[in-house]
Scaffold this motif. Structure first.
Motif, PDB file in Angstrom:
ATOM      1  N   ARG A  82      95.781 -45.643 -16.385  1.00 13.61           N
ATOM      2  CA  ARG A  82      94.698 -44.798 -16.833  1.00 13.61           C
ATOM      3  C   ARG A  82      94.019 -44.680 -15.301  1.00 13.61           C
ATOM      4  NH1 ARG A  82      92.084 -48.225 -21.121  1.00 13.61           N
ATOM      5  NH2 ARG A  82      94.124 -48.765 -21.925  1.00 13.61           N
ATOM      6  N   LEU A  83      93.634 -45.795 -14.555  1.00 12.96           N
ATOM      7  CA  LEU A  83      93.217 -45.660 -13.466  1.00 12.96           C
ATOM      8  C   LEU A  83      93.502 -44.716 -12.475  1.00 12.96           C
ATOM      9  CD1 LEU A  83      92.219 -48.874 -11.858  1.00 12.96           C
ATOM     10  CD2 LEU A  83      90.755 -47.253 -12.102  1.00 12.96           C
ATOM     11  N   LEU A  84      95.031 -44.534 -12.414  1.00 13.52           N
ATOM     12  CA  LEU A  84      95.756 -43.720 -11.445  1.00 13.52           C
ATOM     13  C   LEU A  84      95.304 -42.069 -11.858  1.00 13.52           C
ATOM     14  CD1 LEU A  84      99.355 -44.746 -11.658  1.00 13.52           C
ATOM     15  CD2 LEU A  84      97.697 -44.833  -9.847  1.00 13.52           C
ATOM     16  N   GLN A  85      94.657 -41.620 -13.019  1.00 20.13           N
ATOM     17  CA  GLN A  85      94.138 -40.353 -13.389  1.00 20.13           C
ATOM     18  C   GLN A  85      92.967 -40.109 -12.517  1.00 20.13           C
ATOM     19  OE1 GLN A  85      94.167 -40.285 -17.428  1.00 20.13           O
ATOM     20  NE2 GLN A  85      96.320 -40.895 -17.927  1.00 20.13           N
ATOM     21  N   ASP A  86      92.122 -41.057 -12.043  1.00 10.90           N
ATOM     22  CA  ASP A  86      90.719 -40.993 -11.772  1.00 10.90           C
ATOM     23  C   ASP A  86      90.737 -41.331 -10.524  1.00 10.90           C
ATOM     24  OD1 ASP A  86      89.930 -39.738 -14.442  1.00 10.90           O
ATOM     25  OD2 ASP A  86      89.561 -41.724 -14.900  1.00 10.90           O
ATOM     26  N   ALA A  87      91.374 -42.471  -9.991  1.00  7.54           N
ATOM     27  CA  ALA A  87      91.134 -42.926  -8.619  1.00  7.54           C
ATOM     28  C   ALA A  87      91.910 -42.324  -7.449  1.00  7.54           C
ATOM     29  CB  ALA A  87      91.696 -44.380  -8.763  1.00  7.54           C
ATOM     30  N   THR A  88      91.272 -42.321  -6.195  1.00  8.54           N
ATOM     31  CA  THR A  88      92.005 -42.133  -5.233  1.00  8.54           C
ATOM     32  C   THR A  88      93.311 -42.867  -5.132  1.00  8.54           C
ATOM     33  OG1 THR A  88      90.216 -41.432  -4.075  1.00  8.54           O
ATOM     34  CG2 THR A  88      91.959 -41.719  -2.681  1.00  8.54           C
ATOM     35  N   VAL A  89      94.626 -42.330  -4.663  1.00  8.00           N
ATOM     36  CA  VAL A  89      95.707 -42.957  -4.609  1.00  8.00           C
ATOM     37  C   VAL A  89      96.367 -42.815  -3.254  1.00  8.00           C
ATOM     38  CG1 VAL A  89      97.920 -43.632  -5.661  1.00  8.00           C
ATOM     39  CG2 VAL A  89      96.024 -43.130  -7.161  1.00  8.00           C
ATOM     40  N   LEU A  90      96.873 -43.927  -2.750  1.00  3.53           N
ATOM     41  CA  LEU A  90      97.352 -43.733  -1.192  1.00  3.53           C
ATOM     42  C   LEU A  90      98.584 -44.591  -1.120  1.00  3.53           C
ATOM     43  CD1 LEU A  90      93.926 -44.102   0.857  1.00  3.53           C
ATOM     44  CD2 LEU A  90      95.093 -42.156   0.258  1.00  3.53           C
ATOM     45  N   ASP A  91      99.456 -44.277  -0.439  1.00  7.86           N
ATOM     46  CA  ASP A  91     100.546 -45.254  -0.059  1.00  7.86           C
ATOM     47  C   ASP A  91     100.551 -45.659   1.091  1.00  7.86           C
ATOM     48  OD1 ASP A  91     102.099 -44.698  -2.459  1.00  7.86           O
ATOM     49  OD2 ASP A  91     102.616 -42.580  -1.942  1.00  7.86           O
ATOM     50  N   PHE A  92     100.645 -46.909   1.342  1.00  7.61           N
ATOM     51  CA  PHE A  92     100.691 -47.783   2.662  1.00  7.61           C
ATOM     52  C   PHE A  92     101.823 -47.282   3.453  1.00  7.61           C
ATOM     53  CE2 PHE A  92     101.219 -51.064   5.647  1.00  7.61           C
ATOM     54  CZ  PHE A  92     100.000 -50.869   6.270  1.00  7.61           C
ATOM     55  N   PRO A  93     101.726 -46.898   4.511  1.00 16.22           N
ATOM     56  CA  PRO A  93     103.043 -46.375   5.446  1.00 16.22           C
ATOM     57  C   PRO A  93     103.683 -47.656   5.763  1.00 16.22           C
ATOM     58  CG  PRO A  93     100.934 -46.192   6.664  1.00 16.22           C
ATOM     59  CD  PRO A  93     100.613 -46.594   5.433  1.00 16.22           C
ATOM     60  N   ASN A  94     104.893 -47.671   5.109  1.00 17.11           N
ATOM     61  CA  ASN A  94     105.983 -48.598   5.600  1.00 17.11           C
ATOM     62  C   ASN A  94     107.007 -48.231   6.323  1.00 17.11           C
ATOM     63  OD1 ASN A  94     104.840 -50.631   3.857  1.00 17.11           O
ATOM     64  ND2 ASN A  94     105.676 -49.863   2.004  1.00 17.11           N
ATOM     65  N   ASP A  95     106.993 -46.639   6.567  1.00 18.55           N
ATOM     66  CA  ASP A  95     107.892 -46.122   7.461  1.00 18.55           C
ATOM     67  C   ASP A  95     107.280 -45.979   8.850  1.00 18.55           C
ATOM     68  OD1 ASP A  95     109.620 -44.577   8.755  1.00 18.55           O
ATOM     69  OD2 ASP A  95     109.476 -42.886   7.362  1.00 18.55           O
ATOM     70  N   GLU A  96     108.130 -46.642   9.800  1.00 19.22           N
ATOM     71  CA  GLU A  96     107.674 -46.565  11.066  1.00 19.22           C
ATOM     72  C   GLU A  96     107.421 -45.260  11.770  1.00 19.22           C
ATOM     73  OE1 GLU A  96     111.480 -47.548  13.841  1.00 19.22           O
ATOM     74  OE2 GLU A  96     110.886 -49.201  12.380  1.00 19.22           O
ATOM     75  N   HIS A  97     108.116 -44.292  11.028  1.00 18.73           N
ATOM     76  CA  HIS A  97     107.898 -42.993  11.596  1.00 18.73           C
ATOM     77  C   HIS A  97     106.674 -42.028  11.144  1.00 18.73           C
ATOM     78  CE1 HIS A  97     112.057 -43.570  13.298  1.00 18.73           C
ATOM     79  NE2 HIS A  97     112.469 -43.623  12.207  1.00 18.73           N
ATOM     80  N   PHE A  98     106.145 -42.738  10.079  1.00 15.98           N
ATOM     81  CA  PHE A  98     104.992 -42.117   9.602  1.00 15.98           C
ATOM     82  C   PHE A  98     103.549 -42.456  10.220  1.00 15.98           C
ATOM     83  CE2 PHE A  98     101.356 -41.698   6.604  1.00 15.98           C
ATOM     84  CZ  PHE A  98     101.403 -40.548   6.291  1.00 15.98           C
ATOM     85  N   PRO A  99     102.910 -41.430  10.786  1.00 14.55           N
ATOM     86  CA  PRO A  99     101.940 -41.801  11.762  1.00 14.55           C
ATOM     87  C   PRO A  99     100.680 -42.723  10.798  1.00 14.55           C
ATOM     88  CG  PRO A  99     101.782 -39.615  11.336  1.00 14.55           C
ATOM     89  CD  PRO A  99     103.056 -40.139  10.752  1.00 14.55           C
ATOM     90  N   GLN A 100     100.458 -44.077  11.286  1.00 12.80           N
ATOM     91  CA  GLN A 100      99.719 -44.774  10.425  1.00 12.80           C
ATOM     92  C   GLN A 100      98.146 -44.257  10.608  1.00 12.80           C
ATOM     93  OE1 GLN A 100      99.822 -49.113  10.627  1.00 12.80           O
ATOM     94  NE2 GLN A 100     101.664 -48.940   9.790  1.00 12.80           N
ATOM     95  N   ASN A 101      97.803 -43.473  11.597  1.00 10.97           N
ATOM     96  CA  ASN A 101      96.526 -42.917  11.570  1.00 10.97           C
ATOM     97  C   ASN A 101      95.970 -42.002  10.456  1.00 10.97           C
ATOM     98  OD1 ASN A 101      98.165 -41.282  12.837  1.00 10.97           O
ATOM     99  ND2 ASN A 101      96.590 -40.107  14.295  1.00 10.97           N
ATOM    100  N   VAL A 102      97.191 -41.360   9.896  1.00  8.80           N
ATOM    101  CA  VAL A 102      96.867 -40.523   9.035  1.00  8.80           C
ATOM    102  C   VAL A 102      96.524 -41.208   7.492  1.00  8.80           C
ATOM    103  CG1 VAL A 102      98.176 -38.987   7.176  1.00  8.80           C
ATOM    104  CG2 VAL A 102      98.370 -38.613   9.568  1.00  8.80           C
ATOM    105  N   PHE A 103      97.205 -42.514   7.276  1.00  6.78           N
ATOM    106  CA  PHE A 103      96.577 -43.295   6.331  1.00  6.78           C
ATOM    107  C   PHE A 103      95.468 -44.007   6.375  1.00  6.78           C
ATOM    108  CE2 PHE A 103      96.115 -47.552   4.808  1.00  6.78           C
ATOM    109  CZ  PHE A 103      96.163 -47.342   3.546  1.00  6.78           C
ATOM    110  N   TRP A 104      94.981 -44.355   7.507  1.00  8.92           N
ATOM    111  CA  TRP A 104      93.769 -44.808   7.904  1.00  8.92           C
ATOM    112  C   TRP A 104      92.731 -43.822   7.722  1.00  8.92           C
ATOM    113  CZ3 TRP A 104      93.619 -49.622   6.880  1.00  8.92           C
ATOM    114  CH2 TRP A 104      94.765 -50.610   7.033  1.00  8.92           C
ATOM    115  N   GLN A 105      92.731 -42.632   8.295  1.00  5.12           N
ATOM    116  CA  GLN A 105      92.055 -41.612   8.162  1.00  5.12           C
ATOM    117  C   GLN A 105      91.534 -41.204   6.647  1.00  5.12           C
ATOM    118  OE1 GLN A 105      89.911 -40.328  10.641  1.00  5.12           O
ATOM    119  NE2 GLN A 105      88.710 -39.590   8.440  1.00  5.12           N
ATOM    120  N   SER A 106      92.692 -41.134   5.902  1.00  8.54           N
ATOM    121  CA  SER A 106      92.736 -40.853   4.544  1.00  8.54           C
ATOM    122  C   SER A 106      91.880 -41.997   3.723  1.00  8.54           C
ATOM    123  CB  SER A 106      94.310 -40.688   3.789  1.00  8.54           C
ATOM    124  OG  SER A 106      94.711 -39.789   4.222  1.00  8.54           O
TER     125      SER A 106
END
Length: 113
Positions: A82-106
């Motif tokens: 139920r929370l997933l419908q209303d909350a902000t949901v982010l995925d922690f970047p476990n992939d080293e090719h994904f820029p972490q700064n995008v996650f932290w800014q989000s």
């Protein structure tokens, strides 16, 4: 921004449930770090339920969910579903090719809302 961490910030000798209640009530947002351990831990579930109640009482979205690992929806408790419908949901970047700064800014944007 200030971050409340149980082992560091809760006064020793106080009742854990009251510490959690007071910390969530005084917070703008509650970040739930979702993992298989989170789903099984009774204190994590308690914190999540207190955060849900805080959102209901204040009529504002207070939860930010960060997935630390992939968890199939069938394993999630109904409260989280139920929370997933209303909350902000982010995925922690476990992939080293994904820029972490995008996650932290989000995450910063989600907390600032």
């Amino acid at each position: 921004m200030r971050l409340n961490i149980r082992d560091r910030d809760f006064p020793l000798g106080e009742v854990n449930a009251l510490n959690i209640l007071e910390a969530i009530s005084a917070s703008r947002k509650t970040i739930l770090l979702l993992s298989r351990h989170f789903i099984k831990d009774k204190w994590c579930k308690f914190e999540m339920n207190i955060a849900i109640m805080e959102g209901i009482q204040t009529k504002r979205p207070v939860c930010v969910i960060v997935y630390l690992e992939d968890i199939p929806l069938r394993f999630l408790p109904k409260e989280i579903s139920r929370l997933l419908q209303d909350a902000t949901v982010l995925d922690f970047p476990n992939d080293e090719h994904f820029p972490q700064n995008v996650f932290w800014q989000s995450l910063e944007n989600a907390i600032s809302e």
